[in-house]
Design an enzyme around this catalytic site. Structure first.
Site, PDB file in Angstrom:
ATOM      1  N   TYR A   1       0.840  -1.204   0.000  1.00  0.00           N
ATOM      2  CA  TYR A   1       0.000   0.000   0.000  1.00  0.00           C
ATOM      3  C   TYR A   1       0.875   1.254   0.000  1.00  0.00           C
ATOM      4  O   TYR A   1       0.564   2.226  -0.671  1.00  0.00           O
ATOM      5  CB  TYR A   1      -0.923   0.014   1.233  1.00  0.00           C
ATOM      6  CG  TYR A   1      -1.954   1.109   1.144  1.00  0.00           C
ATOM      7  CD1 TYR A   1      -3.206   0.868   0.573  1.00  0.00           C
ATOM      8  CD2 TYR A   1      -1.672   2.393   1.595  1.00  0.00           C
ATOM      9  CE1 TYR A   1      -4.141   1.885   0.452  1.00  0.00           C
ATOM     10  CE2 TYR A   1      -2.598   3.417   1.476  1.00  0.00           C
ATOM     11  CZ  TYR A   1      -3.837   3.154   0.906  1.00  0.00           C
ATOM     12  OH  TYR A   1      -4.763   4.166   0.784  1.00  0.00           O
TER      13      TYR A   1
ATOM     14  N   PHE B   1     -18.996  14.677 -26.032  1.00  0.00           N
ATOM     15  CA  PHE B   1     -18.586  13.858 -27.185  1.00  0.00           C
ATOM     16  C   PHE B   1     -18.479  12.384 -26.843  1.00  0.00           C
ATOM     17  O   PHE B   1     -18.645  11.526 -27.700  1.00  0.00           O
ATOM     18  CB  PHE B   1     -17.254  14.363 -27.762  1.00  0.00           C
ATOM     19  CG  PHE B   1     -16.134  14.361 -26.753  1.00  0.00           C
ATOM     20  CD1 PHE B   1     -15.955  15.435 -25.898  1.00  0.00           C
ATOM     21  CD2 PHE B   1     -15.258  13.291 -26.659  1.00  0.00           C
ATOM     22  CE1 PHE B   1     -14.931  15.434 -24.957  1.00  0.00           C
ATOM     23  CE2 PHE B   1     -14.233  13.276 -25.733  1.00  0.00           C
ATOM     24  CZ  PHE B   1     -14.073  14.347 -24.872  1.00  0.00           C
TER      25      PHE B   1
END
Ligand code: PLI
Length: 462
Positions: free
Chosen positions: A76, A453
């Site tokens: 992590y 778009f």
């Protein structure tokens, strides 16, 4: 060496693994594009024959990158792959501090939130869709300061990505330097047709902004392609390796946002890189809110390893010459057939000029959107609209922007397709051009609020 340059070039790699693609029947494609609302973003990739939608995240990784994927340190915190990536960014881009992000817009988001105050203005050498939206969401207003030549697809200017220094000075005089958090400088300007900025221009931008204490932030997504154009076109750089040119480009800026899905040859990843320790401190803090801890920023360790290795490969002169060379190959084929394209040929894509392609279709009937759909119908080749649909609406007035450029982008992924694929693409575009008089425009039937778009839907006009 010189003699070698006279001859044909070939890709500096051989192919070790292949992925089948399939040709479809026209009747099927008619159904697929109608189901996709005449928007190539809404097609399924398995219904596409040659996919030139984008060069973003679509490149082929090398054996070295794939080997690196198995060396992912999936901790992590403090993954060794982060430190490898940090070293690569420091070595090749030259910035001091690195914040990884899941992709380019993650970096744009963090930068916009920490640097822009409501009421600020952000000048840039033409807008990019996600970049401008993040500036607007942070309360800023984008101001286009690119040279006029960039808005003329037929102008053969070698550095259409240049900042117009008079426009920039005028903005500083009008709003005051304190309302300009940074100048947003893109390398090989995507919306202008993949057009480079000159080193001399970058140097001048640095000089002007320094007087006023304004930062310069580079959009480095395709900075290495830009460095190649500087090597080819700008006096004094012909014998300079692209890696050295890249370092000099970055040296005139204070940091960069990076979509590593382009130049850096990975399928996912990005970063924000900065020189200012205080700004970095803010970025490092905010990234944990939206992306993840500052040593992974939304990426797996293996993704950061592939990126570190990709950066190293991306600055090779042989690689970049073959990459841009393939784009030029397709562009020249279309020019030879008198198909109207943006000149000069861009670094990552060939841009069809839909205004000249479909002279009879007004911009409000989406000629570039129609052209992208028609090319797909003809051959299963997928490109994308870069015109009025991509430009969207003014957030204040709600009116459509009407960009001068109404284009279809045929974007070439890196190390993916062969020249035979490019021949097929060129033949299809020429065929669609031959039938141009039969083409009709579109009307919009669904429009999402942000970056329309991607998801807008259309119907053909009768
Ligand atoms: O797609 P991202 O979030 O990794 O990067 C956003 C982005 C920033 N700057 C520039 C110049 C881009 O071209 C860009 C993404 N471009 C895409 C997706 C493209 O198809 O061109």
């Amino acid at each position: 060496m010189d003699e070698q340059h006279q001859r044909s070039w070939a890709e500096p790699f051989k192919i070790k693994m292949v992925e089948p693609i399939r040709m479809t029947a026209r009747a099927d494609r008619e159904r697929f594009i109608a189901e996709a609302g005449y928007n190539t973003f809404l097609l399924r990739s398995e219904d596409v024959y040659i996919d030139l939608l984008t060069d973003s995240g679509t490149s082929a990784m090398s054996d070295q990158q794939w080997a690196g994927m198995l060396l992912g340190d999936e901790a992590y915190a403090g993954s060794r792959n982060f430190y490898h990536l940090e070293d690569a960014v420091r070595k090749y881009y030259g910035y001091s501090y690195l914040v990884p992000t899941h992709q380019g817009r993650g970096a744009e988001h963090i930068l916009s939130q920490i640097a822009i105050k409501p009421g600020d203005f952000v000048p840039g050498n033409m807008y990019f869709t996600t970049t401008r939206l993040h500036q607007e969401l942070a309360g800023g207003t984008f101001v286009d300061v690119i040279v006029d030549e960039a808005h003329d697809p037929a102008a053969d200017y070698p550095f259409k990505g240049n900042v117009d220094l008079e426009k920039l000075q005028e903005l500083i005089d009008r709003v005051g330097a304190e309302h300009i958090p940074y100048v947003s400088v893109a390398a090989t300007v995507n919306m202008a047709g993949g057009q480079p900025i000159a080193m001399e221009n970058l140097r001048e931008v640095r000089k002007l902004t320094k007087i006023h204490g304004i930062r310069v932030i580079l959009d480095a997504a395709r900075a290495i392609e830009n460095a190649y154009f500087i090597q080819q076109r700008e006096p004094g750089y012909h014998d300079t390796p692209v890696a050295k040119i890249l370092r000099e480009m970055c040296s005139y800026t204070d940091g960069c946002t990076m979509s590593a899905k382009k130049d850096a040859l990975v399928n996912i990843g990005g970063f924000l890189a900065l020189n200012d320790a205080n700004l970095y401190d803010e970025a490092r803090n905010l990234v944990v809110v939206y992306e993840g801890l500052h040593t992974y920023g939304g990426l797996a360790g293996r993704d950061m390893e592939a990126m570190a290795r990709g950066i190293e490969e991306s600055v090779s002169d042989d690689h970049i010459r073959a990459r841009v060379g393939q784009v030029e190959y397709l562009g020249r084929k279309l020019q030879e057939a008198d198909v109207p394209i943006v000149r000069p040929i861009g670094g990552h894509a060939v841009y069809l000029d839909a205004r000249r392609f479909y002279r009879h279709i007004p911009q409000d009937e989406y000629p570039a959107q129609a052209l992208a759909a028609n090319i797909y119908l003809d051959s299963g080749v997928r490109g994308m609209e870069r015109g009025i649909v991509s430009a969207g609406r003014d957030p204040q007035t709600g009116e459509n922007h009407h960009p001068s450029l109404e284009l279809v982008r045929l974007t070439i992924p890196r190390r993916v397709y062969t020249q035979a694929h490019m021949d097929v693409v060129a033949e299809s575009v020429v065929e669609v051009y031959r039938h141009r008089a039969e083409a009709r425009g579109l009307k919009i039937v669904y429009e999402p609020k942000y970056l329309r778009f991607f998801q807008a839907r259309f119907d053909p006009l009768d």
